[in-house]
Design a protein around this motif. Structure first.
Motif, mmCIF file in Angstrom:
data_model
loop_
_atom_site.group_PDB
_atom_site.id
_atom_site.type_symbol
_atom_site.label_atom_id
_atom_site.label_comp_id
_atom_site.label_asym_id
_atom_site.label_seq_id
_atom_site.Cartn_x
_atom_site.Cartn_y
_atom_site.Cartn_z
ATOM 1 N N ILE A 225 0.861 -1.180 0.000
ATOM 2 C CA ILE A 225 0.000 0.000 0.000
ATOM 3 C C ILE A 225 0.900 1.234 0.000
ATOM 4 N N ALA A 226 0.688 2.128 -0.956
ATOM 5 C CA ALA A 226 1.466 3.366 -1.021
ATOM 6 C C ALA A 226 0.516 4.538 -1.191
ATOM 7 N N TYR A 227 0.803 5.641 -0.508
ATOM 8 C CA TYR A 227 -0.064 6.818 -0.549
ATOM 9 C C TYR A 227 0.684 8.027 -1.069
ATOM 10 N N ASP A 228 0.166 8.623 -2.141
ATOM 11 C CA ASP A 228 0.657 9.883 -2.671
ATOM 12 C C ASP A 228 -0.192 10.984 -2.047
ATOM 13 N N SER A 229 0.300 11.576 -0.962
ATOM 14 C CA SER A 229 -0.496 12.546 -0.212
ATOM 15 C C SER A 229 -0.717 13.841 -0.984
ATOM 16 N N ASP A 230 0.205 14.203 -1.858
ATOM 17 C CA ASP A 230 0.062 15.440 -2.615
ATOM 18 C C ASP A 230 -1.120 15.380 -3.580
ATOM 19 N N ASN A 231 -1.351 14.205 -4.149
ATOM 20 C CA ASN A 231 -2.422 14.039 -5.126
ATOM 21 C C ASN A 231 -3.544 13.137 -4.637
ATOM 22 N N ASP A 232 -3.490 12.746 -3.359
ATOM 23 C CA ASP A 232 -4.519 11.903 -2.740
ATOM 24 C C ASP A 232 -4.754 10.622 -3.542
ATOM 25 N N ARG A 233 -3.659 9.925 -3.836
ATOM 26 C CA ARG A 233 -3.729 8.686 -4.600
ATOM 27 C C ARG A 233 -3.252 7.515 -3.755
ATOM 28 N N VAL A 234 -3.928 6.384 -3.882
ATOM 29 C CA VAL A 234 -3.539 5.163 -3.182
ATOM 30 C C VAL A 234 -3.185 4.103 -4.216
ATOM 31 N N TYR A 235 -1.991 3.528 -4.063
ATOM 32 C CA TYR A 235 -1.532 2.471 -4.956
ATOM 33 C C TYR A 235 -1.453 1.161 -4.178
ATOM 34 N N VAL A 236 -1.865 0.067 -4.797
ATOM 35 C CA VAL A 236 -1.786 -1.252 -4.162
ATOM 36 C C VAL A 236 -1.312 -2.282 -5.182
ATOM 37 N N THR A 237 -0.732 -3.350 -4.669
ATOM 38 C CA THR A 237 -0.313 -4.463 -5.511
ATOM 39 C C THR A 237 -0.196 -5.709 -4.644
ATOM 40 N N GLY A 238 0.530 -6.710 -5.121
ATOM 41 C CA GLY A 238 0.681 -7.935 -4.357
ATOM 42 C C GLY A 238 1.976 -8.645 -4.712
ATOM 43 N N LYS A 239 2.234 -9.725 -4.020
ATOM 44 C CA LYS A 239 3.435 -10.518 -4.257
ATOM 45 C C LYS A 239 3.299 -11.275 -5.577
ATOM 46 N N TYR A 240 4.235 -11.016 -6.473
ATOM 47 C CA TYR A 240 4.251 -11.589 -7.820
ATOM 48 C C TYR A 240 3.068 -11.122 -8.663
ATOM 49 N N TRP A 241 2.502 -9.958 -8.318
ATOM 50 C CA TRP A 241 1.409 -9.413 -9.124
ATOM 51 C C TRP A 241 1.989 -8.666 -10.326
ATOM 52 N N PRO A 242 1.473 -8.905 -11.527
ATOM 53 C CA PRO A 242 1.968 -8.195 -12.707
ATOM 54 C C PRO A 242 1.336 -6.818 -12.912
ATOM 55 N N ARG A 243 0.449 -6.397 -11.995
ATOM 56 C CA ARG A 243 -0.196 -5.098 -12.118
ATOM 57 C C ARG A 243 -0.132 -4.331 -10.801
ATOM 58 N N LEU A 244 -0.008 -3.020 -10.944
ATOM 59 C CA LEU A 244 -0.128 -2.068 -9.843
ATOM 60 C C LEU A 244 -1.436 -1.317 -10.058
ATOM 61 N N PHE A 245 -2.238 -1.155 -8.995
ATOM 62 C CA PHE A 245 -3.539 -0.509 -9.119
ATOM 63 C C PHE A 245 -3.587 0.789 -8.330
ATOM 64 N N GLU A 246 -4.201 1.799 -8.917
ATOM 65 C CA GLU A 246 -4.585 2.986 -8.156
ATOM 66 C C GLU A 246 -6.055 2.810 -7.802
ATOM 67 N N ILE A 247 -6.388 2.932 -6.512
ATOM 68 C CA ILE A 247 -7.760 2.758 -6.063
ATOM 69 C C ILE A 247 -8.237 4.024 -5.367
ATOM 70 N N GLU A 248 -9.561 4.181 -5.272
ATOM 71 C CA GLU A 248 -10.134 5.304 -4.560
ATOM 72 C C GLU A 248 -9.757 5.231 -3.084
ATOM 73 N N ARG A 249 -9.418 6.380 -2.515
ATOM 74 C CA ARG A 249 -9.049 6.391 -1.089
ATOM 75 C C ARG A 249 -10.269 6.218 -0.194
ATOM 76 N N SER A 250 -11.411 6.759 -0.605
ATOM 77 C CA SER A 250 -12.609 6.682 0.219
ATOM 78 C C SER A 250 -13.712 5.967 -0.561
ATOM 79 N N PRO A 251 -13.663 4.613 -0.602
ATOM 80 C CA PRO A 251 -14.663 3.876 -1.366
ATOM 81 C C PRO A 251 -16.038 3.991 -0.733
#
Length: 251
Positions: A225-251
């Motif tokens: 889980i990574a948070y870009d506080s300047d742009n209010d972006r949340v990035y998530v991924t997983g172990k051996y995952w071929p994709r990185l996802f940006e998800i909504e911070r407040s679902p």
């Protein structure tokens, strides 16, 4: 068992189940990008337009600076093979990288990725984050340790509870707008934790992200889980995952 008592127990179980579902929201995807499918992701953070990622496994533990848009690795450092790399946190111009069972954290310069120091701690190291004053460390249990960054001394311990019950296997951590967000080992949910009480404020269900992964991927645990506080972006991924996802911070 008297019928009234049985009905009361059933009602209590139904209400508890409903409460658990009510605090869970889906992870809504905004975008996705390539991610190294060979990375056993441990720690993930965002700083100055780049992702900093640590990977695990003996002989394969790396600290990387990664372009979040392309997944390209711009710089990298490796740990000696005897260390199993774990979580990562940043304080100003320093990166703090945990190890699993060695009881040792490595401190790197964020710009050069050169090793500049070490810290000792007891027990296992899993996830790590920084709240602006203290480091938070997870060790696979239901208890988070709050550390003094100068010497890794334990300031306090916070037990994590969801509906009054302990939640263990706490893993990667990220401090986001006054909350501690936590992956749970072998679970596709992110917990949003109150740092004062340890109560779980809500969960984000990321199980749907697996449907966006290629069918032939070797994806393992949801982690990172990574948070870009300047742009209010949340990035998530997983172990051996071929994709990185940006998800909504407040679902």
């Amino acid at each position: 068992m008297p019928r009234l008592l049985a009905l009361s127990i059933l009602l209590a179980a139904v209400l508890a189940s409903t409460a658990c579902r009510a605090d869970t929201a889906p992870a809504n995807v905004i975008s996705s990008a390539p991610h190294d499918a060979a990375a056993f992701t441990q720690g993930l953070l965002f700083h100055d337009g780049m992702l900093y990622e640590t990977t695990g496994k003996h002989g394969r533990s790396t600290l990387r600076r990664v372009d979040p848009a392309t997944g390209n690795i711009h710089a990298q450092q490796r740990l000696p093979a005897r260390y199993f790399g774990e979580g990562l946190a940043r304080i100003d111009d320093k990166l703090y990288w945990l190890t699993w069972k060695a009881g040792e954290a490595f401190v790197f310069d964020a710009a050069s990725l050169e090793l500049i120091g070490r810290r000792r701690y007891t027990g296992e190291g899993w996830g790590l984050t920084y709240d602006g004053a203290h480091l938070w460390l997870s060790d696979g249990t239901d208890t988070l340790r709050v550390l003094d960054p100068s010497d890794f001394g334990v300031v306090r311990r916070v037990q994590v509870r969801r509906n009054g019950r302990p939640v263990d296997r706490l893993n990667e951590l990220e401090y986001i707008d006054g909350e501690i967000w936590a992956n749970v080992w072998f679970d596709d949910h992110i917990l949003r934790i109150d740092p004062d009480s340890g109560a779980v404020l809500g969960r984000i269900d990321a199980s749907g992200l697996r449907e966006a992964l290629p069918g032939d991927s070797n994806a393992e645990a949801f982690n990172g889980i990574a948070y870009d506080s300047d742009n209010d972006r949340v990035y998530v991924t997983g172990k051996y995952w071929p994709r990185l996802f940006e998800i909504e911070r407040s679902p």
